[in-house]
Every structure is written in structure tokens, then in C-alpha cells.
Enzyme design. Structure first.
Site, PDB file in Angstrom:
ATOM      1  N   HIS A 245      48.993  33.808  21.922  1.00 54.36           N
ATOM      2  CA  HIS A 245      49.117  33.732  20.468  1.00 54.36           C
ATOM      3  C   HIS A 245      49.968  32.546  19.993  1.00 54.36           C
ATOM      4  O   HIS A 245      49.518  31.727  19.204  1.00 54.36           O
ATOM      5  CB  HIS A 245      49.770  35.021  19.932  1.00 54.36           C
ATOM      6  CG  HIS A 245      49.174  36.292  20.446  1.00 54.36           C
ATOM      7  ND1 HIS A 245      47.996  36.845  19.965  1.00 54.36           N
ATOM      8  CD2 HIS A 245      49.610  37.150  21.401  1.00 54.36           C
ATOM      9  CE1 HIS A 245      47.753  37.977  20.599  1.00 54.36           C
ATOM     10  NE2 HIS A 245      48.701  38.186  21.471  1.00 54.36           N
TER      11      HIS A 245
HETATM   12  O1  RIB Z   1      51.339  40.091  18.182  1.00 54.86           O
HETATM   13  C1  RIB Z   1      51.581  38.946  18.953  1.00 54.86           C
HETATM   14  C2  RIB Z   1      52.932  38.385  18.669  1.00 54.86           C
HETATM   15  O2  RIB Z   1      53.931  39.370  18.933  1.00 54.86           O
HETATM   16  C3  RIB Z   1      53.294  37.202  19.571  1.00 54.86           C
HETATM   17  O3  RIB Z   1      54.134  36.327  18.876  1.00 54.86           O
HETATM   18  C4  RIB Z   1      54.029  37.847  20.704  1.00 54.86           C
HETATM   19  O4  RIB Z   1      54.935  36.944  21.336  1.00 54.86           O
HETATM   20  C5  RIB Z   1      54.787  38.924  19.975  1.00 54.86           C
HETATM   21  O5  RIB Z   1      55.945  38.313  19.400  1.00 54.86           O
END
Ligand code: RIB
Ligand code: CA
Length: 315
Positions: A245
Site C-alpha cells: 500500500h
Molecule cells: O490498510 C493499509 C494501511 O494500514 C497501510 O498503511 C499499512 O501499513 C497499515 O498502516
């Protein structure tokens, strides 16, 4: 020679934050000015140690400022971490890297953000937030003029209609929904949201990991292990790859074309719902009376993403 894009990265270093840190620190077209840490994937002390371990391992000296150890209003997650028990497989308490030798700065993350952006010459630095929005929300509350001084905010978070920590909410927004709503309502002039819809559209695979490892640099070797760990975590869901992500937000700074299906919508965060708390409510009705407050991307390109990372790791 292109001018480097300066950025500050606010993160809750977990595995995908770590890849974002590496890419931001290594890519030739980026200048990682500082990293600020926030409670999220793991407790704050672990986030900060993990952040320092990553920077030490890749041989980058970037100032790290410690931020908030709990949400702005609530004293814990909407479901306390001790009960939540989700994400633990994805984000180990400590990343499997040598113990950090570097130390964080003395000033807090919020003090740093307010002071840094008070200087006009720094108001070209992009703020990239890839954890809960507590630090950004606190800084805006303490210094509302910050909303006019941050030129661009890129957020990893939210989703259009589904979640990963509950049926409705994505983790970063869910951890501190009041902070997230304050950030979306602050009037920052250029906000881009990279939600789960986009990050899950560009999963990275074992073949990508092989490519990164073969580069042979500490950055490539570390990223290979980090993403393999994530792929193992997603295998239980029948997936053959894993979204990374946070690093997708960094790729977007250099290759905006990595994101597509982009819309300008009003976005707000549910802070009260029993089953929907932390949901990002995106008003895509064409007759919506409220002005958009963010740009949202719903698709992403895994090839452009992987090429960007390989480029960064080979630098
Ligand atoms: O939902 C994904 C996010 O939540 C990403 O940033 C992961 O590192 C967690 O922080
Ligand atoms: Ca994160």
C-alpha cells in the site's frame, strides 16, 4: 536534470511502510527530508525502532521525529489492539533487520511539522501520510495555518465501500477517525487519496521479489524479504501477490500515471457508526452540493509500480 521532489513521510512502520521509506530514500528523483512516526501497525516505540532499522540498513541518514502514541480523542483503537489481533501476521513487532544504531531527533513530530512548514522555502515539500492521521491532525489543530502551508498531501488510506480492518473501514483511517475527518476538512489545497481500491489493483508477486533481490543492493534485498513476508500473509486469503500500500504513494510522486480512474470527490469520515466507524464516505453523486476536498484514485498499474521500485533499488 530533473528537480528532486522533496517529501516528508509520516508512517507507522510496518512492512509496507518500510518499502515506502526505502523507495523515498533511494530514488534519484526524490529527497526524503524527514520521517515522522505514529502509533499504528505496531506500538509507537516499535514503529520508531523499525523506521531507524530500515534507514540504518540501507545506509541513509534521514532525521526521524517521534509522533503520537495514541489517537487524538480516543485512548486506543476503536477496538483495542489487545483484542483486535488483526494485521499481526503482516507487521511483526520488530522488522527482521539489525537493531538500530541511529536515534530519533529530540523534537516531536508535531513540533517538527509546524516549525518546518513555517519557513516559506519549505512550502514545496510534499507530505505523504501512510499511517493513521494522528500527527497530521494534531499539527493542524495546534497550527491551523499549516493547512495553507502544506502544498500537497498524499494519503494512503480509506476505500470505496469496503475495508480491511472491518467490513467498512481501512486501517489507517479507522485507527483515528477523528484525526482523519479533521485532515479531510482542513482545507488543504491538494489532497490525493490512495485507497485500498488502488493498492489492491497493483499487487506485487514472487517474480517481482526475485527481481528486487537480484539487484543485490541492501534496498533490493530488504524489499525482497519484506514483500515475501506480505505475500505469505495474503496467501491464506488465496492471493498470489500482495498489495504494498504505502510504497504506491511514493511511486505516484515520480510516476503519477501509476494511478488511474481518478475522481475529485467530497470525502468525509464516519466517526460515530457502530459498524461503520472509520469508513471513508466518498460522495460521487454528480449533483452533490459540497465541493470536492480530495482526488481519489481507484486503479493502479503493477508494472509501472514494480519498475519504479526496481529503479529506486538500483540507484
Ligand atoms: O490498510 C493499509 C494501511 O494500514 C497501510 O498503511 C499499512 O501499513 C497499515 O498502516
Ligand atoms: Ca502504514
Amino acid at each position: 536534470m530533473t528537480t528532486k521532489t522533496k517529501l516528508i513521510l509520516d508512517c507507522d512502520t510496518g512492512t509496507d511502510d518500510a518499502v515506502a521509506i526505502i523507495a523515498a530514500a533511494k530514488h534519484r528523483d526524490l529527497e526524503l527530508v524527514a520521517v515522522t512516526t505514529v502509533n499504528g501497525n505496531v506500538p509507537l516505540a516499535n514503529v520508531t525502532e523499525n523506521t531507524l532499522r530500515v534507514l540504518d540498513f540501507i545506509g541513509e541518514s534521514v532525521p526521524v521525529y517521534v509522533g503520537a502514541n495514541r489517537p487524538i480523542v480516543r485512548d486506543d483503537f476503536p477496538v483495542p489492539r489487545s483484542i483486535l489481533n488483526s494485521g499481526a501476521a503482516m507487521h511483526p513487532e520488530y522488522l527482521d533487520l539489525p537493531v538500530a544504531t541511529s536515534k530519533p531527533q529530540d523534537r516531536s513530530a508535531v513540533e517538527f511539522l509546524i516549525e518546518y512548514y513555517s519557513h516559506e522555502e519549505n512550502q514545496d515539500t510534499v507530505l505523504v501520510a501512510v499511517g493513521p492521521l494522528t500527527n497530521v491532525g494534531l499539527a493542524l489543530a495546534a497550527s491551523p495555518e499549516l493547512a495553507q502551508r502544506i502544498p500537497r498531501l498524499v494519503i494512503m488510506g480509506g476505500s470505496r465501500g469496503w475495508g480491511n480492518v472491518t467490513a467498512a473501514a481501512e486501517f489507517n483511517i479507522w485507527v483515528d477517525p477523528e484525526a482523519a475527518e479533521a485532515v479531510f476538512s482542513a482545507g488543504i489545497r491538494d489532497v490525493t487519496l490512495v485507497p485500498l481500491d488502488a493498492t489492491h489493483d497493483a499487487p506485487l508477486t514472487i517474480e517481482h521479489c526475485d527481481r528486487f533481490r537480484q539487484i543485490g543492493t541492501p534496498a533490493g534485498i530488504a524489499t525482497d524479504a519484506l514483500i515475501r513476508h506480505r505475500i505469505e500473509g495474503y496467501r491464506v486469503q488465496g492471493e498470489t501477490g500482495a498489495p504494498v500500500h504505502d510504497a504506491l504513494c511514493i511511486a505516484y510522486l515520480v510516476h503519477p500515471e501509476v494511478l488511474s480512474d481518478v475522481h475529485e470527490w467530497p470525502i468525509h469520515v464516519e466517526t460515530r457508526g457502530e459498524r461503520t466507524i472509520g469508513q471513508t464516505v466518498m460522495d460521487h453523486r454528480h449533483w452533490a452540493s459540497e465541493k470536492p476536498n480530495a482526488r481519489v484514485a481507484l486503479r493502479a498499474d503493477a508494472q509501472i509500480f514494480a519498475d519504479f521500485l526496481a529503479d529506486a533499488f538500483g540507484a
